[in-house]
Design an enzyme around this catalytic site. Structure first.
Site, PDB file in Angstrom:
ATOM      1  N   GLY A  77      -1.217  -1.287   6.688  1.00  0.00           N
ATOM      2  CA  GLY A  77      -1.209  -2.433   7.590  1.00  0.00           C
ATOM      3  C   GLY A  77      -2.524  -3.175   7.500  1.00  0.00           C
ATOM      4  CB  THR A 107      -0.869  -0.008   1.274  1.00  0.00           C
ATOM      5  OG1 THR A 107      -1.818  -1.075   1.156  1.00  0.00           O
ATOM      6  CG2 THR A 107      -1.612   1.299   1.478  1.00  0.00           C
TER       7      THR A 107
HETATM    8  N1  ASP Z   1      -4.365  -1.210   4.863  1.00  0.00           N
HETATM    9  C1  ASP Z   1      -4.567  -1.939   3.639  1.00  0.00           C
HETATM   10  C2  ASP Z   1      -5.878  -2.665   3.716  1.00  0.00           C
HETATM   11  O1  ASP Z   1      -6.164  -3.254   4.741  1.00  0.00           O
HETATM   12  C3  ASP Z   1      -3.480  -2.898   3.330  1.00  0.00           C
HETATM   13  C4  ASP Z   1      -2.077  -2.420   3.600  1.00  0.00           C
HETATM   14  O2  ASP Z   1      -1.867  -1.299   3.958  1.00  0.00           O
HETATM   15  O3  ASP Z   1      -1.143  -3.214   3.431  1.00  0.00           O
HETATM   16  O4  ASP Z   1      -6.601  -2.693   2.758  1.00  0.00           O
END
Ligand code: ASP
Length: 345
Positions: free
Chosen positions: A265, A213
């Site tokens: 996250g 992300t």
């Molecule tokens: N926060 C993102 C989600 O849960 C994924 C990530 O940041 O890695 O969609």
């Protein structure tokens, strides 16, 4: 926790991070910071050329944002441009490199917020918008709404003249293989014990297949903060699942009175902790600085079994980049154009 602080310390080395609420003397002023996702990013799993490839794109993103600020454009422009670079790279889980859903699609989420006005925009579950961060900005600036989803968001993007692509544009072999691996049940070996309960609740949605992300926080010449986040979400997500990234207050927040925040996250935990806004609230109501507030929220997420990181910038250009994972792609640029990128703890 100390290890985490040290892990994030490289880019904030000129600040004394242990002096509580005392105003820090900054030798360098950061004007822009980015992340490219947090997760089980270990040096032993990375080749030199892969590492270099990530660093190159991170540097390009930092420079793209910096050039906007240097030319006198707004922090919003800087955030959008920096995120474009990462959305256009297949390396990150946003735009081109988005992960696959259980149904084998790419459903993208993004949000953006302006610290001066608290204006915000977001899109979720879009499949044909090349740069979702621009769609989020269009929602903020060209509609009276804050969030649009799916087909409606795509119609709106078309109407305002954004570039649409065939969904196949988002297909990449790495992400496709990751989905196949999860579906075969070959994905649990790197899970931590305390994640087992949550993992079984989530079925085969695996946190180790989501990192990448992207996000950006910036401070412009007028002293205005902005934040943005863009993602493909989590590999194997089902039923129109939406994470924190497009949710204002969870994945993204900006307020000139406090800070700009972009998170990455395990989204479910970030939503339940209202993570990005919580950082702002700790600064506003408890007078925490960026490091204290950021770390506090990451600690809360960790205690609940979640993982990830975030980037936080205040009005003075102080930056905190806490995370509780093995690594987080991240970087900063200072007012004089000095670029720094980091990957591991
Ligand atoms: N926060 C993102 C989600 O849960 C994924 C990530 O940041 O890695 O969609």
């Amino acid at each position: 926790m100390i290890a985490m602080i040290i892990g994030a310390a490289a880019v904030t080395a000129s600040c004394n991070r242990n002096d509580g609420n005392k105003k820090e003397e900054m030798k360098e002023k950061f004007v822009l910071a980015i992340h490219g996702g947090a997760g089980t990013i270990l040096k032993k799993n990375m080749t030199d050329s892969m590492e270099q490839a990530y660093k190159t794109v991170l540097e390009q993103a930092l420079n793209a944002g910096y050039n906007q600020l240097k030319a006198g454009h707004s922090s919003l422009d800087a955030v959008e441009h920096a995120i474009h670079v990462m959305e256009d790279s297949p390396l990150f889980n946003a735009g081109k490199g988005a992960v696959f859903t259980n149904a084998g699609r790419n459903e993208l989420d993004a949000s953006i917020m302006e610290g001066k006005t608290l204006a915000a925009g977001a899109v979720a579950g879009v499949t044909t918008i090349r740069n979702p961060i621009s769609a989020a900005r269009a929602v903020m600036e060209k509609s009276e709404h804050v969030m649009m989803v799916g087909k409606g968001a795509e119609e709106f993007a078309k109407e305002v003249g954004l570039q649409l692509v065939d969904p196949s544009y988002f297909w990449t072999k790495t992400r496709w293989d990751a989905l196949q691996k999860i579906k075969k049940g070959d994905s649990t070996k790197t899970q931590l014990d305390h994640d087992q309960k949550q993992s079984s609740r989530l079925g085969t949605l695996n946190k180790d297949y989501k990192f990448g992300t992207v996000g950006c926080v910036a401070l412009d010449n007028q002293g205005n903060l902005a934040a943005g986040t863009s993602t493909g979400g989590m590999t194997n997500k089902k039923f129109g699942r939406v994470g924190d990234s497009p949710i204002i207050g969870a994945g993204t927040y900006a307020n000139n009175a406090t800070c700009a925040v972009s998170c990455t996250g395990w989204g479910e935990f970030y939503i339940r902790n209202v993570a990005a806004y919580s950082v702002s609230a700790l600064m506003e109501y408890k007078n925490d600085n960026v490091w204290q507030a950021g770390q506090e929220v990451i600690d809360r997420i960790g205690k609940m079994g979640g993982d990830g990181g975030m980037i936080v910038m205040d009005k003075q250009g102080h930056v905190a980049m806490p995370f509780n994972t093995e690594g987080m792609y991240r970087g900063t640029v200072t007012k004089d154009g000095k670029v720094e990128v980091e990957i591991y703890k």
